[in-house]
Structure formats: C-alpha cells, structure tokens
Design a protein around this motif. Structure first.
Motif, PDB file in Angstrom:
ATOM      1  N   MET A 272      47.512  80.257  53.794  1.00 24.15           N
ATOM      2  CA  MET A 272      46.928  81.020  54.895  1.00 24.15           C
ATOM      3  C   MET A 272      45.617  80.410  55.384  1.00 24.15           C
ATOM      4  SD  MET A 272      47.599  84.969  53.683  1.00 24.15           S
ATOM      5  CE  MET A 272      49.072  85.426  52.767  1.00 24.15           C
ATOM      6  N   ALA A 273      45.430  79.136  55.168  1.00 23.08           N
ATOM      7  CA  ALA A 273      44.245  78.435  55.646  1.00 23.08           C
ATOM      8  C   ALA A 273      44.637  77.474  56.759  1.00 23.08           C
ATOM      9  CB  ALA A 273      43.578  77.668  54.510  1.00 23.08           C
ATOM     10  N   SER A 274      43.671  77.105  57.591  1.00 24.41           N
ATOM     11  CA  SER A 274      43.929  76.178  58.682  1.00 24.41           C
ATOM     12  C   SER A 274      44.324  74.811  58.144  1.00 24.41           C
ATOM     13  CB  SER A 274      42.688  76.055  59.569  1.00 24.41           C
ATOM     14  OG  SER A 274      42.870  75.032  60.534  1.00 24.41           O
TER      15      SER A 274
ATOM     16  N   VAL B 135      38.463  84.070  64.384  1.00 19.32           N
ATOM     17  CA  VAL B 135      37.835  83.035  63.557  1.00 19.32           C
ATOM     18  C   VAL B 135      38.476  82.989  62.172  1.00 19.32           C
ATOM     19  CG1 VAL B 135      35.670  82.406  62.394  1.00 19.32           C
ATOM     20  CG2 VAL B 135      35.664  82.998  64.819  1.00 19.32           C
ATOM     21  N   MET B 136      39.039  84.114  61.712  1.00 19.07           N
ATOM     22  CA  MET B 136      39.694  84.126  60.406  1.00 19.07           C
ATOM     23  C   MET B 136      40.848  83.133  60.342  1.00 19.07           C
ATOM     24  SD  MET B 136      37.868  86.094  58.615  1.00 19.07           S
ATOM     25  CE  MET B 136      38.886  85.919  57.156  1.00 19.07           C
ATOM     26  N   PHE B 137      41.500  82.867  61.473  1.00 13.64           N
ATOM     27  CA  PHE B 137      42.559  81.858  61.481  1.00 13.64           C
ATOM     28  C   PHE B 137      41.987  80.468  61.221  1.00 13.64           C
ATOM     29  CE2 PHE B 137      44.871  85.059  64.101  1.00 13.64           C
ATOM     30  CZ  PHE B 137      46.018  85.132  63.336  1.00 13.64           C
TER      31      PHE B 137
ATOM     32  N   VAL C 188      37.359  85.626  51.917  1.00 11.33           N
ATOM     33  CA  VAL C 188      36.554  86.843  51.932  1.00 11.33           C
ATOM     34  C   VAL C 188      35.074  86.552  52.158  1.00 11.33           C
ATOM     35  CG1 VAL C 188      38.140  88.183  50.512  1.00 11.33           C
ATOM     36  CG2 VAL C 188      36.376  86.792  49.406  1.00 11.33           C
ATOM     37  N   VAL C 189      34.648  85.309  51.957  1.00 11.20           N
ATOM     38  CA  VAL C 189      33.267  84.955  52.273  1.00 11.20           C
ATOM     39  C   VAL C 189      33.019  85.156  53.765  1.00 11.20           C
ATOM     40  CG1 VAL C 189      31.574  83.082  52.330  1.00 11.20           C
ATOM     41  CG2 VAL C 189      33.064  83.354  50.330  1.00 11.20           C
ATOM     42  N   TRP C 190      33.888  84.590  54.588  1.00 15.11           N
ATOM     43  CA  TRP C 190      33.772  84.742  56.036  1.00 15.11           C
ATOM     44  C   TRP C 190      34.139  86.158  56.473  1.00 15.11           C
ATOM     45  CZ3 TRP C 190      32.125  81.666  60.051  1.00 15.11           C
ATOM     46  CH2 TRP C 190      31.703  80.372  59.701  1.00 15.11           C
ATOM     47  N   MET C 191      35.084  86.771  55.782  1.00 20.83           N
ATOM     48  CA  MET C 191      35.491  88.128  56.126  1.00 20.83           C
ATOM     49  C   MET C 191      34.295  89.075  56.042  1.00 20.83           C
ATOM     50  SD  MET C 191      38.658  90.227  54.377  1.00 20.83           S
ATOM     51  CE  MET C 191      39.636  88.735  54.251  1.00 20.83           C
ATOM     52  N   ALA C 192      33.561  88.985  54.941  1.00 16.33           N
ATOM     53  CA  ALA C 192      32.397  89.840  54.757  1.00 16.33           C
ATOM     54  C   ALA C 192      31.305  89.500  55.758  1.00 16.33           C
ATOM     55  CB  ALA C 192      31.871  89.699  53.327  1.00 16.33           C
ATOM     56  N   ALA C 193      31.070  88.194  55.975  1.00 17.35           N
ATOM     57  CA  ALA C 193      30.008  87.780  56.899  1.00 17.35           C
ATOM     58  C   ALA C 193      30.290  88.264  58.324  1.00 17.35           C
ATOM     59  CB  ALA C 193      29.863  86.265  56.874  1.00 17.35           C
ATOM     60  N   LEU C 194      31.524  88.103  58.782  1.00 12.78           N
ATOM     61  CA  LEU C 194      31.871  88.530  60.138  1.00 12.78           C
ATOM     62  C   LEU C 194      31.785  90.048  60.270  1.00 12.78           C
ATOM     63  CD1 LEU C 194      34.895  86.174  60.924  1.00 12.78           C
ATOM     64  CD2 LEU C 194      32.600  86.079  61.920  1.00 12.78           C
TER      65      LEU C 194
END
Length: 303
Positions: free
Chosen positions: A174-176, A244-246, A253-259
């Motif tokens: 599930m990562a780019s 941006v999660m895509f 979850v690092v970016w999930m929490a930050a966003l």
C-alpha cells in the motif's frame, strides 16, 4: 473558530448533551483521536510488517522508524492479519471490505476532530431553540450526514487504491511505487492550498454559525442535509491533503497523524498562513520526489 462559548445544554436530550460536551473541547478531542489512531495504526502495521518479513521503509517515507523497534515485535504478528487476505495482490470481496473499512476508520479518525467546532455550534443553537420550546433535532443526525460524505470518499478511495495497484503505481504494501506519482500528488495538493475553492470551503469550516443561522432546519431529513453540506465543505477543504496518503503510503501512520493534526489546526486558525505554508511545503516535497525519481534513472558516466 478559535474559541467556543460553553454553557450547560440543559434543554437537549441527555445523549445529545453528552455528545455536545465531548465536542466542546475540539483540541483535546483531536489529540485523543490522533493518539488512538496512531496506537491502533502502529499495531496494525506491526502485524502486517511481521507477516511480510521485510523492512518497514517499504511502507513509505518516515516508516523506517519502525525498523528501530526490537524484532520481538514480531511476536505480536503471528496472526495472518491483513496481507494474507489479499494473497499475491488478489483483492476479492474480503480484500475490498478490509480496505474499505480501513479507509472509513482513517477518514473519520482524521476528519471528525476537525468537525468538532461545527458540531458544537449546532448543539448550542439547538439548545437555544429548545429553551424557546422550538422543535430541535439531535446533533447525532447532523454528524451522520457529515460522516456520510467521508464514507463516500472512503469507498471512492478504495476503488482508487485498487486501480492504482492494478497499474503498479501502488505496491502490495500500500505504498507508492513511483516517485513521479508521489511527486505529482504532492504538487496537486500543494497548488490546491492556494485555490479559491479551498479558501471558500475553509471559511465555511471555520465559521459554521452563519451557515446554520441562515439554513436552520427542524426535521431529521433537513438536519441530515445540513450535515451533508457541512461534510461537502470539509471535503472541499481537505480532499487534496487526504490524497497525500497515496503518495506516502496508505498505512503510514506517521503521515496519517501529522495530516490529521494539520487539518484540525488549519480549521481553528483565523488566517491562511498555515494553509499557504502547507502548500509551499507540499510543492517543494513534490519537486523533490520528482527530482529524486529522475536522478535514480540518470545514466552514470563510466569511469
């Protein structure tokens, strides 16, 4: 809305009053939701990583931090939790349901805290109307309408994830899988931060009182539509940042929490400085992704 007035909502039903009391502290609620989301996300990622057996860095930027954890973490990963439901990229009905539920949980955990001022504003107006013996509808109906918009986004994001996986822009983790794709997503998100539509929707999210005052409804269907409209304002404000999660990894979850934190703070400020700063950062990050992708394929001169 930076400050919310607080007074006892004695004329609402006990359940509605409790819901309003929760949303009376949007900053605290945002922090609690993000902490809970992050904790569950780390556990979920730990299960997936232990099952895959590869380095966490595959999941996106910043996720290499997980590789610093003791390998005893794998003890938690004995169940076949996520990837096993989609073997070799085969989604199936179970895979679609799994990913759909993941997106639903992600969107609500990231977006509901930012809607707290809107929900509490409605509860205050409803309490005032109830004091005058006017008919009012529970804030739960409003929240349901708001959530319906993000559930629709979750369903669309699930289909988008499937399509991107099929064309190899997302890998099974599930990562780019493409720096160019990640860069394009960041640039789109950054440019949108400066758009007139973003600003118009952000104004509605920051100041919900005029909207409710001029569009007040006294029927469940009418209040549900108010929630839908507020959900659409929120979607118009935040859809690009959610995409941006895509680019950084859907289970990152690092970016999930930050966003989630950034989108909540953005709606609670009174200027666009943070909004524009996020836009500048996103555009710069997108250009960096694209430059890195080109550099990785640049021919190296023979010695």
């Amino acid at each position: 809305m930076t400050e919310l007035s607080r007074h006892p909502l004695d004329h609402l039903s006990p359940a509605a009053a409790r819901l309003a009391a929760v949303f009376a502290r949007p900053k605290v609620l945002a922090v609690l939701c993000i902490v809970a989301l992050t904790g569950l996300g780390w556990l979920y990622l730990g299960l997936l990583i232990g099952e895959m057996g590869g380095p966490a860095a595959w999941l996106g930027p910043g996720m290499s931090l997980l590789d610093l954890l003791p390998r005893a973490w794998n003890v938690l990963c004995s169940p076949t939790f996520g990837i096993s439901l989609m073997p070799e990229g085969e989604w199936g009905v179970t895979g679609f349901l799994l990913v759909g539920l993941m997106w639903m949980a992600m969107t609500l955990a990231m977006m509901l805290p930012s809607a707290a001022p809107m929900i509490y504003t409605y509860a205050e107006i409803a309490d005032t109307a109830a004091k005058k013996h006017e008919k009012v509808v529970s804030p739960f109906i409003l929240t349901a309408g708001y959530a319906a918009v993000w559930f629709a986004f979750a369903a669309t994001a699930t289909l988008a994830q499937f399509a991107l996986t099929e064309v190899a822009l997302l890998n099974p983790s599930m990562a780019s899988a493409s720096g160019l794709f990640s860069g394009a997503v960041f640039i789109v998100a950054g440019v949108y931060q400066f758009s007139a539509l973003k600003n118009a929707c952000l104004i509605q999210c920051r100041s919900p009182f005029p909207f409710f005052f001029t569009n007040w409804q006294t029927t469940p269907s009418g209040v549900f539509r108010l929630g839908l409209k507020q959900g659409l304002f929120c979607f118009g404000c935040c859809w690009a940042m959610m995409l941006v999660m895509f680019a950084v990894g859907i289970m990152n979850v690092v970016w999930m929490a930050a966003l989630g934190v950034l989108m909540t703070i953005e709606k609670m400020t009174i200027t666009n400085r943070l909004t524009h700063a996020i836009g500048v950062f996103a555009i710069a990050a997108g250009l960096a992704f694209i430059a890195s992708a080109f550099m990785a394929h640049w021919p190296v001169a023979a010695n």
